[in-house]
Design an enzyme around this catalytic site. Structure first.
Site, PDB file in Angstrom:
ATOM      1  N   ILE A  64      95.355 102.672  46.625  1.00  0.00           N
ATOM      2  CA  ILE A  64      94.272 102.767  45.647  1.00  0.00           C
ATOM      3  C   ILE A  64      92.994 102.768  46.479  1.00  0.00           C
ATOM      4  O   ILE A  64      92.846 101.970  47.409  1.00  0.00           O
ATOM      5  CB  ILE A  64      94.312 101.589  44.640  1.00  0.00           C
ATOM      6  CG1 ILE A  64      93.195 101.707  43.595  1.00  0.00           C
ATOM      7  CG2 ILE A  64      94.258 100.237  45.328  1.00  0.00           C
ATOM      8  CD1 ILE A  64      93.323 100.672  42.448  1.00  0.00           C
ATOM      9  N   SER A  65      92.075 103.682  46.189  1.00  0.00           N
ATOM     10  CA  SER A  65      90.845 103.768  46.986  1.00  0.00           C
ATOM     11  C   SER A  65      90.033 102.484  46.864  1.00  0.00           C
ATOM     12  O   SER A  65      90.081 101.787  45.850  1.00  0.00           O
ATOM     13  CB  SER A  65      89.972 104.930  46.525  1.00  0.00           C
ATOM     14  OG  SER A  65      90.614 106.164  46.675  1.00  0.00           O
ATOM     15  N   GLN A  66      89.273 102.222  47.924  1.00  0.00           N
ATOM     16  CA  GLN A  66      88.342 101.095  47.943  1.00  0.00           C
ATOM     17  C   GLN A  66      87.279 101.326  46.860  1.00  0.00           C
ATOM     18  O   GLN A  66      86.826 102.456  46.676  1.00  0.00           O
ATOM     19  CB  GLN A  66      87.710 101.118  49.333  1.00  0.00           C
ATOM     20  CG  GLN A  66      86.781 100.017  49.629  1.00  0.00           C
ATOM     21  CD  GLN A  66      86.198 100.178  51.022  1.00  0.00           C
ATOM     22  OE1 GLN A  66      86.717 100.902  51.861  1.00  0.00           O
ATOM     23  NE2 GLN A  66      85.096  99.489  51.252  1.00  0.00           N
TER      24      GLN A  66
END
Ligand code: SAH
Length: 218
Positions: A64-66
């Protein structure tokens, strides 16, 4: 499904402070990220860290992207209310949820069947309307083109040309380009009124690779 508690809401407010400190200014982006329950997009073992500004592992060996990256890419689209946005790399569904929460018409493509199914479940549960496709994002979604903006959330080895043809004039493609062994360079690419291609680089980021074709997990 877990619930959204006042503790989670408080953690989101703390996260917004960090995002502002790192330079995110778009109030609509911040408002949406203050509402979307990121902890529900993560594996429950990471729930307690959900509002740290960090990337985490999700299913199918993806991440999951930052939050900062999600905010940055969303802000970089520079689109107005009600825009039609295509995302490549649905992953957990979190970035798509933020876009939908902002009131955009969202289309998203994922090549991992397991993540396509997971994200569909959570987006439906949260009542966020997103048109999802299980397929190869390199091809885009020509049936729904043109888009006001396109976000690629995986590292593209080269600029995905087909996606550029699915943008409205002036619409921006936000894509990290480069080798997965190193950081990638975020690019904004668009066509101006005279039909000339314009390009801007927006700094270094690190993503999982953009891969061709689908993975059914079988
Ligand atoms: N936007 C996601 C980030 C997921 S990581 C989130 O908010 O959680 C990147 C995702 O891109 C992975 O799920 C990976 O499977 C997917 N991906 C990689 N190549 C792709 C392609 N060609 N088409 C569609 N999805 C792709």
């Amino acid at each position: 499904m877990g619930s959204d508690t006042t503790r989670h809401q408080g953690q989101r407010l703390q996260l917004l402070i960090q995002l502002r400190a790192r330079g995110i200014q778009n109030e609509s982006v911040l408002e949406a990220m203050g509402k979307v329950p990121r902890h529900l997009f993560l594996d429950s073992s990471f729930e307690q860290y959900a509002y740290r500004d960090a990337a985490f592992p999700i299913r199918a060996h993806q991440t999951i992207s930052q939050p900062y990256t999600v905010a940055f890419q969303t802000e970089a689209l520079q689109v107005g209310p009600g825009a039609k946005i295509l995302e490549i790399g649905t992953g957990s569904g979190y970035q798509a949820a933020v876009l939908a929460q902002m009131g955009y018409k969202v289309f998203t493509i994922e090549r991992q069947k397991e993540l396509f199914d997971f994200s569909k479940g959570i987006l439906e549960t949260l009542g966020l309307r997103v048109t999802q496709k299980f397929g190869d994002g390199f091809k885009g979604m020509p049936a729904y083109a043109p888009f006001d903006g396109i976000i690629v959330t995986a590292a593209a080895p080269i600029l995905p040309e087909a996606l550029l043809t699915q943008l409205k004039p002036g619409g921006r493609l936000i894509v990290p380009v480069g080798d997965v062994e190193e950081d990638q360079v975020m690019h904004a690419v668009w066509t101006d009124k005279e039909g000339h291609r314009k390009e801007e680089t927006l700094g270094q980021f690190r993503f999982v690779p953009m891969l061709k074709d689908v993975d059914t997990g079988r």
